[in-house]
Structure formats: structure tokens, C-alpha cells
Design a protein around this motif. Structure first.
Motif, PDB file in Angstrom:
ATOM      1  N   PHE A 218      35.527  51.655  52.699  1.00 33.16           N
ATOM      2  CA  PHE A 218      36.519  50.668  52.256  1.00 33.16           C
ATOM      3  C   PHE A 218      35.839  49.334  51.975  1.00 33.16           C
ATOM      4  CE2 PHE A 218      38.728  53.519  55.236  1.00 33.16           C
ATOM      5  CZ  PHE A 218      39.663  54.060  54.388  1.00 33.16           C
ATOM      6  N   GLY A 219      36.197  48.722  50.848  1.00 33.62           N
ATOM      7  CA  GLY A 219      35.692  47.403  50.500  1.00 33.62           C
ATOM      8  C   GLY A 219      36.853  46.436  50.313  1.00 33.62           C
ATOM      9  N   LEU A 220      36.545  45.227  49.898  1.00 32.72           N
ATOM     10  CA  LEU A 220      37.587  44.224  49.649  1.00 32.72           C
ATOM     11  C   LEU A 220      38.176  44.421  48.252  1.00 32.72           C
ATOM     12  CD1 LEU A 220      35.866  41.068  51.169  1.00 32.72           C
ATOM     13  CD2 LEU A 220      37.480  42.639  52.258  1.00 32.72           C
ATOM     14  N   LYS A 221      39.409  44.044  48.105  1.00 37.18           N
ATOM     15  CA  LYS A 221      40.119  44.258  46.844  1.00 37.18           C
ATOM     16  C   LYS A 221      39.701  43.230  45.794  1.00 37.18           C
ATOM     17  CE  LYS A 221      44.232  46.194  49.084  1.00 37.18           C
ATOM     18  NZ  LYS A 221      45.693  46.043  49.292  1.00 37.18           N
ATOM     19  N   ARG A 222      39.748  43.658  44.549  1.00 39.65           N
ATOM     20  CA  ARG A 222      39.471  42.769  43.429  1.00 39.65           C
ATOM     21  C   ARG A 222      40.490  43.025  42.314  1.00 39.65           C
ATOM     22  NH1 ARG A 222      37.470  38.891  44.987  1.00 39.65           N
ATOM     23  NH2 ARG A 222      36.110  38.301  43.259  1.00 39.65           N
ATOM     24  N   LYS A 223      40.719  41.988  41.501  1.00 39.96           N
ATOM     25  CA  LYS A 223      41.614  42.093  40.341  1.00 39.96           C
ATOM     26  C   LYS A 223      40.783  42.104  39.060  1.00 39.96           C
ATOM     27  CE  LYS A 223      45.066  39.258  42.724  1.00 39.96           C
ATOM     28  NZ  LYS A 223      45.803  37.981  42.718  1.00 39.96           N
TER      29      LYS A 223
ATOM     30  N   GLY B 296      32.125  37.973  39.358  1.00 37.11           N
ATOM     31  CA  GLY B 296      33.226  38.165  40.288  1.00 37.11           C
ATOM     32  C   GLY B 296      33.063  39.356  41.208  1.00 37.11           C
ATOM     33  N   ASN B 297      31.936  40.040  41.151  1.00 39.08           N
ATOM     34  CA  ASN B 297      31.702  41.190  42.019  1.00 39.08           C
ATOM     35  C   ASN B 297      31.241  40.741  43.395  1.00 39.08           C
ATOM     36  OD1 ASN B 297      32.218  43.066  39.887  1.00 39.08           O
ATOM     37  ND2 ASN B 297      30.145  42.671  39.096  1.00 39.08           N
TER      38      ASN B 297
ATOM     39  N   ALA C 266      60.751  29.690  33.517  1.00 41.37           N
ATOM     40  CA  ALA C 266      61.729  30.538  32.835  1.00 41.37           C
ATOM     41  C   ALA C 266      62.953  30.801  33.689  1.00 41.37           C
ATOM     42  CB  ALA C 266      61.083  31.863  32.430  1.00 41.37           C
ATOM     43  N   GLY C 267      62.966  30.300  34.921  1.00 42.84           N
ATOM     44  CA  GLY C 267      64.099  30.525  35.808  1.00 42.84           C
ATOM     45  C   GLY C 267      64.167  31.943  36.347  1.00 42.84           C
ATOM     46  N   GLN C 268      63.050  32.628  36.341  1.00 42.48           N
ATOM     47  CA  GLN C 268      63.012  33.996  36.852  1.00 42.48           C
ATOM     48  C   GLN C 268      62.657  33.993  38.338  1.00 42.48           C
ATOM     49  OE1 GLN C 268      60.063  35.715  34.245  1.00 42.48           O
ATOM     50  NE2 GLN C 268      61.595  36.397  32.759  1.00 42.48           N
ATOM     51  N   PRO C 269      63.132  34.993  39.059  1.00 44.27           N
ATOM     52  CA  PRO C 269      62.845  35.052  40.502  1.00 44.27           C
ATOM     53  C   PRO C 269      61.379  35.408  40.752  1.00 44.27           C
ATOM     54  CG  PRO C 269      63.994  37.033  39.818  1.00 44.27           C
ATOM     55  CD  PRO C 269      64.011  36.113  38.626  1.00 44.27           C
ATOM     56  N   LEU C 270      60.887  34.987  41.945  1.00 45.67           N
ATOM     57  CA  LEU C 270      59.532  35.344  42.362  1.00 45.67           C
ATOM     58  C   LEU C 270      59.616  36.612  43.211  1.00 45.67           C
ATOM     59  CD1 LEU C 270      58.091  31.834  43.344  1.00 45.67           C
ATOM     60  CD2 LEU C 270      57.794  33.091  41.201  1.00 45.67           C
ATOM     61  N   THR C 271      59.253  37.718  42.620  1.00 48.88           N
ATOM     62  CA  THR C 271      59.290  38.993  43.342  1.00 48.88           C
ATOM     63  C   THR C 271      58.108  39.069  44.311  1.00 48.88           C
ATOM     64  OG1 THR C 271      58.025  40.020  41.563  1.00 48.88           O
ATOM     65  CG2 THR C 271      60.428  40.197  41.446  1.00 48.88           C
ATOM     66  N   PRO C 272      58.163  39.983  45.276  1.00 51.58           N
ATOM     67  CA  PRO C 272      57.022  40.135  46.206  1.00 51.58           C
ATOM     68  C   PRO C 272      55.735  40.507  45.464  1.00 51.58           C
ATOM     69  CG  PRO C 272      58.964  41.264  47.043  1.00 51.58           C
ATOM     70  CD  PRO C 272      59.292  40.858  45.638  1.00 51.58           C
ATOM     71  N   ILE C 273      54.603  40.214  46.106  1.00 49.55           N
ATOM     72  CA  ILE C 273      53.297  40.534  45.537  1.00 49.55           C
ATOM     73  C   ILE C 273      52.898  41.930  46.011  1.00 49.55           C
ATOM     74  CG2 ILE C 273      50.867  39.849  45.445  1.00 49.55           C
ATOM     75  CD1 ILE C 273      51.806  36.975  45.987  1.00 49.55           C
ATOM     76  N   ASP C 274      52.510  42.772  45.072  1.00 47.24           N
ATOM     77  CA  ASP C 274      52.176  44.154  45.440  1.00 47.24           C
ATOM     78  C   ASP C 274      50.753  44.254  45.985  1.00 47.24           C
ATOM     79  OD1 ASP C 274      50.461  44.020  43.270  1.00 47.24           O
ATOM     80  OD2 ASP C 274      51.742  45.211  41.942  1.00 47.24           O
ATOM     81  N   GLY C 275      50.337  45.485  46.330  1.00 46.15           N
ATOM     82  CA  GLY C 275      49.028  45.706  46.933  1.00 46.15           C
ATOM     83  C   GLY C 275      47.876  45.397  46.017  1.00 46.15           C
ATOM     84  N   LYS C 276      48.112  45.323  44.707  1.00 49.28           N
ATOM     85  CA  LYS C 276      47.049  45.001  43.761  1.00 49.28           C
ATOM     86  C   LYS C 276      46.918  43.510  43.509  1.00 49.28           C
ATOM     87  CE  LYS C 276      47.299  49.438  41.347  1.00 49.28           C
ATOM     88  NZ  LYS C 276      47.488  50.130  40.038  1.00 49.28           N
ATOM     89  N   GLY C 277      47.778  42.714  44.188  1.00 41.35           N
ATOM     90  CA  GLY C 277      47.670  41.267  44.074  1.00 41.35           C
ATOM     91  C   GLY C 277      48.458  40.655  42.942  1.00 41.35           C
TER      92      GLY C 277
END
Length: 733
Positions: free
Chosen positions: A640-645, A667-668, A703-714
């Protein structure tokens, strides 16, 4: 933060290198008997005291006899000419036992004992203990040995507190060298006891004799092996310092012949009857056959009237050797299925203290060649034998066997082991839950993560480092590597329970998460370095704190690999020299001995590294630590390593705040250099700190849109329009 000038850094590292060279010289001067070359005649010449300072351990003695007895000893006399008077005995520990200390090698000790059985002197001639080379001074072992002076060899002497109600005399141990002194206590008591029994100071233990049921069957060889009536003692070539040829150095089968069923199976009825007719009351016979081997188990130096110096029997503290009159020919083995053999013997045990009702050991003494010095020494190899219940009237007697040394240490440290294992489990569980912890943190408040990390640092420094002295070291890696190649001994590694447990933990976590978990969260010295850096920033030194330019860092980070492979290469030529050079690790000075308790080169080197750590984050861990290099290589294969986008390839936000300088321009993350501080993972989920998240947050807010939760991919969970139910709308209309 401003980069430290390259020229200034180079000066610092040149000074550190000079200090390290001074350490090696100073270490050589302080260790008087570490891996010294002893004359080969010391172990072979009848005139032992011509090559050993026997007068130092037997005050008042003016002359000494030749070696006599088995195991051998020397008589010490006072006076001259016809006025000589026996005043005591001198023995060389390795003539009697080769019990290994923490290094895996015995401490060669010269021991003096007076005619009353009291220890008169102790002198270390040679040791291989790295802990006494660059950690604890040899004077501590000398002080420990002096506790034996005046004590009777027959007393119950053990390491620890005295218990008068149990007639137990306790000795003060050496802090940080428990295994060494436990082994030394065994050497002292066993050596003194063996000689005391030979000269009549101690009486042999009287054991009840065995009674045997009559023979009703004639078992074959396979059945005798299965029930333990025949045992096998095999010595591999590598165990005596030879190359592994695929064949054993010595392969012996042996057993006890007085028992009717066993004796008749091996010798046949007539042969058994003939043997029993020759034995006197209280005498016992054993057989030995050699099915393969590179040497003779009878010994090549045997002469009439001498002894067979390669085999003996040991029962408890009693040893039984064999002379020419104790030998009978064994012409064949009658048991069906017996293997072919090229050497055989029947030996008679004449000692009154021997009893077949109790377990005993066959001991083979082989010539062991030291790979470094090519010197030959004796090494003991043994195998236990105990007749099965069915072959003893009333079955085996109940006996309580003393715990082996390593088990005794584990029991003594049970509380420390419990605390240590709990610490490892708690910190591991916290890191395993890192995704939950970093989601609760943000760039301004990292305490959901840091609370566990900082606690791990403090406990690791205080409990693991200063109290338990369980700082892992590159010397252990070298020892394990050599043991895997040449001879593995579990007892050696089990003798220090906290270090053993720590290494199991380190190996497991390196392959799960990488080196960063141990180095960044649990290493006592690494934790101390990082804590000093954090404290420096907290007390107003932040403006002086800096890190190296990335280009210079990328070059210097390879230095620790050079140090590691250099130590590994040196260890193949001289393990002793490698252990001296391993003082590049300031661990012993910091935790084992104390910075204020060592000579100035060691203290200055350790204090200098810690001082630099206030201004440069983990300089030793990044650039010098050979242990870190050894763990970095298998980190490549972590699970397991650290996540990246995807955006991490162009975004530099995490790289700017990375104290390990482990994030490159693309960014690696270089997991071999990463200390798993999790700062970048906090930013990964922070919609105010992570540029892609912050951009999406601002767009939605505008835009007045809601802030949904952040998923596992960030990323924010996408907003998906819900299709209108036209039938339900028509019904409402």
C-alpha cells in the motif's frame, strides 16, 4: 523556507565524516580484548599457562602444571622446588563450554578457583560483543565478573536479586547487556562446576537408577527411531566453518544398550548377553555409528591411555568421557533396516551419577574454523536422549527442566513486552485508520493525525529508546544476513525479546506500508530528531529552519546506500571492523550509554546530528542512516502506498510542504524516502488546500450548487440530476 547554502552544507558533512573517522580510532583504543588474536597454542598446548596470564586469576601462584583432566584444567602451585603447595586450579572457559553471548560467539574467559572451590580470579581474554565495543565499556564486564570473587562454585548464583529464603545469590546485571551477563554466568558456573567435580570439591549428583521391563519384542530400526530409542546427531559443514558440500560433516546414530529390548534389537540376543556379562554393577553402555561424515567421531589424536576427545555424554551438570578401556568394538547392528555405517563403537559409562531413567545428551566436539582468522576452535553439538515410558518400569520420572536462557529473559521482561506490543498495535491501528484521520484534519488543524504520531514519538523515545534500549541497528541487519548465509540460530535472536519483536514488526510493516512507518513513526532516534525540529519551530526558531535544495538532496540521499553497502562489504572481511564502522549510527551513544557518558568524539558526533536536526528536518535519516537504506530497498515492493490524483503531476502544493523532499517535479512520491507524515494526505481531502478541490469548491459555491462529500479518490462526488417522475406529478395535479 530559505535553502541552506550548498557550501555550508558541504562543510558540515566533511566535519561529520572526520568525526566518524575519529570514532573508529577511538573505538579501537577503548576495546582492549575485542576480537583480539589469541595464540593458537592457548587452546592446543599442554602448557596453557605459557600462553595465558594464569597468575592474574590465581594470586600467589608461582607455577602451573600441564593441562589435565577432561574437560581440562591446570593446577596452580605456590612455592619453589620441593616446597610446592597446591593453591588452586585455572581453567579456560572454551575448553569446557562454548556458550555463545549476544554476538553469537563465546566470551573467552580465564577463571581461577582455589582449593576450597571459591572463585579467585576472572579475566576476559577475548570477546566479540559489539555492545562492549562501542556502547558499554569493558570495565562494566570486569566489574560484573568481580562479583564472583570469593563465592563458592557450588552456590546457586543467578542474575538478579538475592533470595535468601531460596538460598539464591543474586548478581547485579549490566544495563543493556543482560544477554551477555546471563551467558557469562552460565560459563562461570559450568566451568567451575566441571572442574570442581573432577578434583573432588563438589560431589556428583546421585540419581536413582532405572529399572527395565523384560524384552517381549524385537523392534526394527524404524521403530527404534520412531520411539526415540535411537537418536540422530547431524552436524552440517557450515556449522564448523566449511563450505556446504551437500553432505554432512558428521552424521551419527546412537542409543542406550542396557535396556533389554533396545540392546537385543541392536546387538542380537547373544551379543546383548555377552555385553551385559562384561559390565559391572553401575556401568552403562551406549553405541554410536557413523553413517556419513568428513571426520572420525573417535578423534585422530587418540593414544593408548588417553581419551576419545570428540565424544562425551552429559547429564545435567555431569560430563562423562571415554578412555581406551571404555571402548568396545561394534561389529554390526542386528536391527532390521539399520543403515550402513563406516565407523562404530560401544562406549562404557562408568560414572556412578549416571542414570538411564533421566535424559542425557551425546556431545560431539568438532573442529570449527573461524572464517575471518582461519583459527581452529572446538564447537559443541549435542542431541538429547531419553528412553520411552514403555522401556522404563513406572515410566519416566517427572523432572523440571530449567528454562533456556532466551525463555528466562522473555519471562523476566513480560511486563515490558506487554507494553511494547500494545504500543505497536495501537500505533499500527492508528495508521491503518489514516484515511479516517486525515479526513477529520485540515491544513490548520492536523491534530487528528498528529495526536497519534506525536504520542508514538514520545513513547518511542522514552520507553523504547531510553528505558528499554531497543533501538534497532544496522549491526542486527548484518548479523541476520550472515546468519542466513552461514548458520541460523534462533536462540541468538530470541535472546533480546524487544528487539526480536520490533524486527518482526518492522519486516511486516515495510512490506505493507514501506519503511516510512517505522522510520517516521516508531524509530526512537528518528522520532527524537523530528521532535527536536518541531520543538525548534514552536519556540521561535522557525525562521532559521530550512531544507536542502532539491537538486542537492537528490544527490545526498544516495549516501546512506553507500554507507549500507560499504558496511555489508566490510562485514564479509571482518565483522568486527564492520561493527566499529557502524558507529555511523549514533544510537548507542544516544540511548544506551548517554551522550554525557562517552568520550568526546562519540558525544560530539551524536550531539552534532541532534543539533542540526533542530534546523534541518531529519538530516541523519535522509542522508546517513544505513538502517534506513536497508529498509528502503524492500519498500519498493510494499503493498500500500499514498494516494495520488491525476492533477498531482502538475500541482506543486504537496511538494512544497514535504519535509522528506520525497515528491518530485512530476508529483510522484518516492516511497523509499517518504516518512509517511501524512501531511500530503491531509491536503488530499482538504477543499481549501488542495488546488483541484478548491477550484471545484469555488465553482460550486458560485453556481449555488451543494458541496457533496469527497470520495476516496479525492474528488467531490458528482452531482447527478434526478429524473422527474411524470406520473406522480400528474397525480398531484
Amino acid at each position: 523556507m530559505k535553502p541552506l547554502p550548498t557550501l555550508h552544507l558541504k562543510r558540515l558533512y566533511r566535519r561529520a565524516a572526520a568525526l566518524l573517522a575519529g570514532l573508529v580510532v577511538a573505538g579501537s583504543a577503548l576495546a582492549d580484548t575485542y576480537e583480539v588474536k589469541l595464540p593458537p597454542e592457548l587452546t592446543s598446548s599442554p602448557r596453557m599457562c605459557d600462553y595465558a596470564p594464569c597468575k592474574d586469576v590465581m594470586p600467589g601462584a608461582t607455577s602451573f602444571s600441564e593441562r589435565k583432566g577432561q574437560p581440562p584444567y591446570v593446577e596452580a602451585y605456590a612455592g619453589e622446588g620441593g616446597q610446592k603447595k597446591l593453591v588452586g586450579y585455572v581453567m579456560l572457559s572454551t575448553d569446557i563450554t562454548d556458550i555463545p553471548a549476544y554476538s553469537g560467539k563465546p566470551v573467552v574467559t580465564l577463571i581461577g578457583m582455589d582449593t576450597a572451590g571459591k572463585f579467585a580470579g576472572v579475566k576476559i581474554l577475548k570477546h566479540s560483543e559489539p555492545i562492549l565495543l562501542l556502547g558499554i565499556p569493558e570495565s562494566a564486564l570486569i566489574k560484573f565478573n568481580n562479583q564472583y570473587l570469593g563465592k563458592f562454585v557450588g552456590d546457586n548464583i543467578e542474575i538478579g536479586k538475592s533470595r535468601p529464603e531460596e538460598n539464591l545469590i543474586g548478581l547485579d546485571a549490566i544495563t543493556g547487556a543482560t544477554v551477555t551477563v546471563i551467558a557469562q554466568n552460565q560459563v562461570m558456573m559450568l566451568s567451575g562446576g566441571e572442574v570442581a567435580k573432577q578434583v573432588g570439591i563438589l560431589k556428583p549428583v546421585v540419581r536413582p537408577q532405572a529399572r527395565f521391563p523384560a524384552a517381549t519384542t524385537t523392534p526394527g530400526w524404524a521403530q527404534l527411531v520412531e520411539d526415540g530409542s535411537v537418536q540422530r546427531l547431524t552436524v552440517k559443514p557450515e556449522e564448523v566453518g566449511l563450505k556446504n558440500s551437500g553432505k554432512p560433516y558428521m552424521d551419527l546414530w546412537f542409543g542406550y544398550l542396557n535396556q533389554p529390548t533396545v540392546g537385543q534389537a541392536i546387538l542380537g540376543k547373544d551379543g546383548y548377553a555377552s555385553l551385559m556379562g562384561r559390565l559391572k554393577e553401575g556401568e552403562h553402555a551406549i553405541f554410536i555409528i557413523k553413517t556419513a561424515g568428513m571426520d572420525s567421531f573417535k578423534g585422530s589424536g587418540f593414544v593408548r591411555g588417553g581419551i576419545y576427545d570428540r565424544v562425551q555424554v552429559r547429564q545435567g551438570g555431569d560430563s562423562f568421557t571415554f578412555r581406551d578401556l571404555d571402548y568396545l568394538n561394534l561389529w554390526g547392528v542386528s536391527a532390521a533396516g539399520a543403515p550402513a555405517f563406516d565407523e562404530s563403537a560401544i562406549f562404557i559409562i562408568r560414572g556412578k551419577s549416571f542414570s538411564a531413567a533421566y535424559p542425557w545428551k551425546l556431545v560431539f566436539l568438532g573442529n570449527k574454523i573461524d572464517k575471518e582468522t582461519a583459527a581452529k576452535t572446538f564447537a559443541n553439538f549435542d542431541r538429547e536422549y531419553w528412553l520411552a515410558d514403555a522401556y522404563l518400569e513406572g515410566g519416566r520420572p517427572k523432572i523440571v527442566k530449567p528454562d533456556p536462557t532466551w525463555l528466562k529473559v522473555w519471562k523476566d521482561k513480560a511486563v515490558d513486552i506487554g507494553i511494547f506490543v500494545t504500543l505497536l498495535l495501537v500505533v499500527s491501528a492508528a495508521y491503518a485508520s489514516r484515511d479516517k484521520l486525515v479526513r477529520r484534519a485540515d491544513r490548520r488543524n492536523k491534530w487528528p493525525v498528529n495526536a497519534f504520531k506525536y504520542t508514538g514519538w514520545v513513547v518511542s523515545i522514552g520507553f523504547v529508546g531510553f528505558y528499554a534500549m531497543a533501538q534497532p541497528s544496522i549491526t542486527q541487519v548484518l548479523t541476520w544476513f550472515h546468519s542466513l548465509l552461514f548458520q541460523w540460530k534462533w536462540e541468538l535472536f530470541l535472546s533480546d525479546p524487544l528487539i526480536f519483536i520490533f524486527w518482526i514488526f518492522i519486516i511486516a510493516t515495510v512490506f505493507i506500508w514501506g519503511r516510512g512507518f517505522f522510520c517516521g513513526w516508531m524509530c526512537p532516534f528518528g522520532s527524537l530528531s523530528e521532535l527536536l525540529y518541531k520543538l525548534g519551530g514552536a519556540i521561535g526558531l522557525k525562521r532559521f529552519q530550512t531544507h536542502l535544495p532539491q537538486a542537492l538532496h537528490d544527490k545526498l540521499k544516495w549516501l546512506k546506500y553507500v554507507v549500507f553497502f560499504g558496511l555489508l562489504a566490510v562485514s564479509f572481511f571482518s565483522m568486527g571492523l564492520a561493527e566499529k564502522l557502524a558507529e555511523v549510527e549514533p544510537f548507542k551513544t544516544t540511548f544506551l550509554v548517554g551522550i554525557l557518558n562517552r568520550s568526546w568524539p562519540y558525544s560530539l558526533f551524536a550531539a552534532g546530528l541532534l543539533g542540526i536536526s533542530i534546523f534541518v528536518e531529519r538530516p541523519f535519516c535522509k542522508y546517513l542512516c544505513p538502517l534506513g537504506a536497508a529498509l528502503a530497498m524492500p519498500t519498493t515492493f510494499r503493498w500500500f502506498g499514498l494516494k495520488r490524483k491525476d492533477e498531482c503531476t502538475s500541482c506543486k502544493a504537496c511538494a512544497k510542504g514535504c519535509g522528506s523532499l520525497a515528491i518530485d517535479t512530476r508529483g510522484n512520491i518516492d516511497q523509499r524516502e517518504c516518512m509517511l507524515c501524512l501531511d500530503c494526505m491531509v491536503l488530499y481531502y482538504d477543499d481549501h488546500a488542495c488546488p483541484p478541490l478548491a477550484q471545484e469548491r469555488k465553482r460550486r459555491e458560485k453556481a449555488g450548487q451543494p458541496l457533496t462529500p469527497i470520495d476516496g479518490k479525492g474528488y467531490f462526488i458528482p452531482i447527478k440530476p434526478v429524473p422527474m417522475d411524470t406520473k406522480a406529478q400528474g397525480a398531484r395535479a
